[in-house]
Design an enzyme around this catalytic site. Structure first.
Site, PDB file in Angstrom:
ATOM      1  N   LYS A 286     -10.797  68.331  -3.476  1.00  0.00           N
ATOM      2  CA  LYS A 286     -10.561  68.456  -2.035  1.00  0.00           C
ATOM      3  C   LYS A 286      -9.263  67.740  -1.622  1.00  0.00           C
ATOM      4  O   LYS A 286      -8.642  68.108  -0.634  1.00  0.00           O
ATOM      5  CB  LYS A 286     -11.728  67.873  -1.243  1.00  0.00           C
ATOM      6  CG  LYS A 286     -13.099  68.479  -1.530  1.00  0.00           C
ATOM      7  CD  LYS A 286     -13.279  69.837  -0.871  1.00  0.00           C
ATOM      8  CE  LYS A 286     -14.704  70.356  -0.958  1.00  0.00           C
ATOM      9  NZ  LYS A 286     -15.145  70.780  -2.292  1.00  0.00           N
TER      10      LYS A 286
HETATM   11  C1  LIG Z   1     -15.765  71.837  -2.954  1.00  0.00           C
HETATM   12  C2  LIG Z   1     -15.954  71.810  -4.436  1.00  0.00           C
HETATM   13  C3  LIG Z   1     -16.118  72.994  -5.203  1.00  0.00           C
HETATM   14  C4  LIG Z   1     -16.185  74.369  -4.578  1.00  0.00           C
HETATM   15  O1  LIG Z   1     -14.961  74.826  -4.072  1.00  0.00           O
HETATM   16  P1  LIG Z   1     -14.925  76.043  -3.027  1.00  0.00           P
HETATM   17  O2  LIG Z   1     -13.517  76.120  -2.574  1.00  0.00           O
HETATM   18  O3  LIG Z   1     -15.886  75.658  -1.917  1.00  0.00           O
HETATM   19  O4  LIG Z   1     -15.378  77.266  -3.745  1.00  0.00           O
HETATM   20  C5  LIG Z   1     -16.237  72.870  -6.571  1.00  0.00           C
HETATM   21  N1  LIG Z   1     -16.245  71.652  -7.176  1.00  0.00           N
HETATM   22  C6  LIG Z   1     -16.108  70.505  -6.479  1.00  0.00           C
HETATM   23  C7  LIG Z   1     -16.153  69.205  -7.204  1.00  0.00           C
HETATM   24  C8  LIG Z   1     -15.953  70.537  -5.093  1.00  0.00           C
HETATM   25  O5  LIG Z   1     -15.841  69.381  -4.415  1.00  0.00           O
END
Ligand SMILES: *Cc1c(COP(=O)(O)O)cnc(C)c1O
Length: 493
Positions: A113
């Site tokens: 993120k």
């Molecule tokens: C948010 C997240 C995802 C999923 O990503 P999206 O863009 O929502 O598909 C996968 N792995 C981790 C560790 C995340 O924090």
């Protein structure tokens, strides 16, 4: 470049600054660019010679045309500086051929993120100026863990922005709670609620929909804004690392210019994988895009049957950031392949019946690029253990889901193209489950699992998580879900 809603048939009329400030379109649709810019071979050649912040600024400038190149370069240089992204912004690591791991978790909260949330607050801050907004943006977040911390760290000390995060008191891990409670910064606030994640989310939604609240915030010179993954300001920066990974493959001689490669993404809300799809539509030679899911495999089923059906059991897994039954960003893919009228009808059916079935031509178009596989909990744990034993590569459960999916695909197809697999969190963020998978033993406690995992594997704890237990606790506030609005007003007032 102007933006429009996925549900609108009107011509695009919204600037990128406005789209970032607003988040969601007025009709409930998601903002999309009126056209997709193209990357030529000479663009790619130029990008190959650049640093990550320079690549990011160049690619963002194709989409955010109301920001100057100087503004974008200044923001990207700050966002992706080496002190924040220790170990590089998005390094590619070789494991077993033909796989390369794209590590997206070297930022300040050890989860992917950060790749978007380190840059988006800077884009929002400028958007306020560009749109003539004189009030302060108040970002409200309900979090089940990772997003809250990444948003706090991203918005920390950003001018003209304040952020408040609500999390379910017993619904996040010890590590996640400590990460949020020890957050630094002058414009941040954190509050635990006596309830679960849905209570936190409903509380935030109620505040967003309450005109009286808007009025009272307005009197204090504030307006509400959100940091969630349907905001275009979070999506655009994610396109960058796919282009950057291809540049790295070219620079390493793994790919000749123009030669194709595959990408595998552990998917929840469909944001990350949609960014890869956009990179492909820009001209990046991605042959296959592998959508990896956990036991909540609604997307695998959709890609196989053309039916999206959320009427199913919800599973809590060891890859919690993918425990999602409504993958909001799928709406953007539908818009690109089916157009706005059919997208509006599909979303209407999802709201009323919890289900929609897309037309054959749309599915055929989607399947030209996308394939889906999923991993059960046992398969996820087995992938963590196997990857460690065979390649001495330690991965978190989300990454393990993707590695499992990539290996299923390779076995089924015999495809030998280079395969970039996204790694979305540090294994230390989920140290207890990773320790269990690797050693077959239970850690002494969730916090001690970090040290034990490091000792068992000889790998270092990343800086955002090292010494967490010794940091000063700044936030201990708690409230009932009904008191959330009052807490917000107290914070602002
Ligand atoms: C948010 C997240 C995802 C999923 O990503 P999206 O863009 O929502 O598909 C996968 N792995 C981790 C560790 C995340 O924090």
């Amino acid at each position: 470049m102007l933006y429009k809603s996925t549900r609108s048939t009107e011509p695009a009329s919204v600037s990128s600054a406005q789209a970032i400030k607003q988040g969601l379109a007025d009709d409930g649709g998601l903002f999309v660019p009126e056209q997709i810019p193209t990357l030529t071979d000479s663009d790619l050649e130029a990008l190959c010679g650049m640093s990550y912040p320079e690549r990011a600024a160049r690619i963002l400038s194709l989409f955010l045309t109301d920001y100057t190149e100087e503004e974008l370069l200044a923001d990207c240089t700050e966002a992706y500086r080496a002190e924040s992204f220790v170990g590089g912004a998005a390094p590619l690591v070789s494991v077993r051929e033909p796989m390369r791991i794209l590590e997206l978790w070297h930022g300040p909260t050890a989860a992917f993120k950060d790749m978007a949330l380190q840059i988006m607050p800077r884009l929002l801050s400028r958007a306020l100026v560009k749109t003539g907004e004189e009030r302060t943006a108040l970002i409200l977040v309900a979090t089940s863990g990772d997003t809250g911390k990444a948003a706090l760290e991203g918005y920390r000390d950003v001018p003209r922005v304040k952020i408040m995060v609500f999390y379910p008191m017993d619904g996040v891990s010890r590590v996640q709670k400590l990460q949020m409670a020890t957050q630094t910064g002058k414009n941040v606030n954190v509050c635990a609620i006596h309830g679960n994640f849905d209570d936190a989310q409903n509380g935030v939604k109620t505040i967003f929909g309450d005109p009286e609240m808007a009025e009272r915030l307005n009197e204090q010179g504030c307006f509400l804004s959100s940091a969630n993954s349907i905001n275009w300001g979070r999506l655009a920066p994610q396109i960058v690392y796919y282009v950057s990974a291809y540049c790295d493959l070219l620079n390493a001689g793994t790919c000749k210019p123009g030669a194709p490669f595959n990408v595998c993404v552990p998917t929840g809300n469909f944001g990350n994988i949609f960014a890869a799809y956009l990179a492909m539509r820009m001209g990046l030679p991605i042959r296959r895009l592998i959508c990896a899911s956990n036991s909540n495999h609604i997307l695998t089923d959709f890609l196989r049957t053309g039916i999206y059906d959320r009427n199913r059991e919800f599973h809590l897994t060891m890859s919690p950031s993918m425990d999602i039954l409504i993958s909001s960003n799928l709406e953007r893919l539908l818009w690109l392949t089916a157009g706005s009228e059919r997208t509006t009808a599909y979303m209407q059916a999802l709201r009323t019946a919890g289900r929609y079935e897309v037309d054959g031509d749309v599915m055929a178009d989607i399947r030209r690029t996308l394939v889906g596989y999923y991993a059960t909990e046992e398969e996820t744990a087995a992938a963590i253990r196997r990857t460690w034993e065979e390649s001495r590569y330690l991965c978190d459960p989300h990454t393990a889901v993707a590695i499992h999916a990539a290996q299923c695909y390779l076995k089924e197809t015999g495809d030998s193209l280079p395969m970039v697999v996204d790694s979305t969190a540090s294994p230390y963020k989920f140290a207890n489950n990773v320790y269990r998978a690797v050693t077959g033993q239970d850690p002494s406690s969730e916090l001690e699992a970090l040290g034990q995992l490091s000792a068992a594997t000889g790998t270092p704890i990343p800086y955002p998580l090292a010494g967490l237990a010794g940091r000063k606790i700044r936030f201990t506030d708690q409230c009932e879900p009904e008191e959330m609005a009052r807490k917000v007003l107290e914070y602002i007032g």
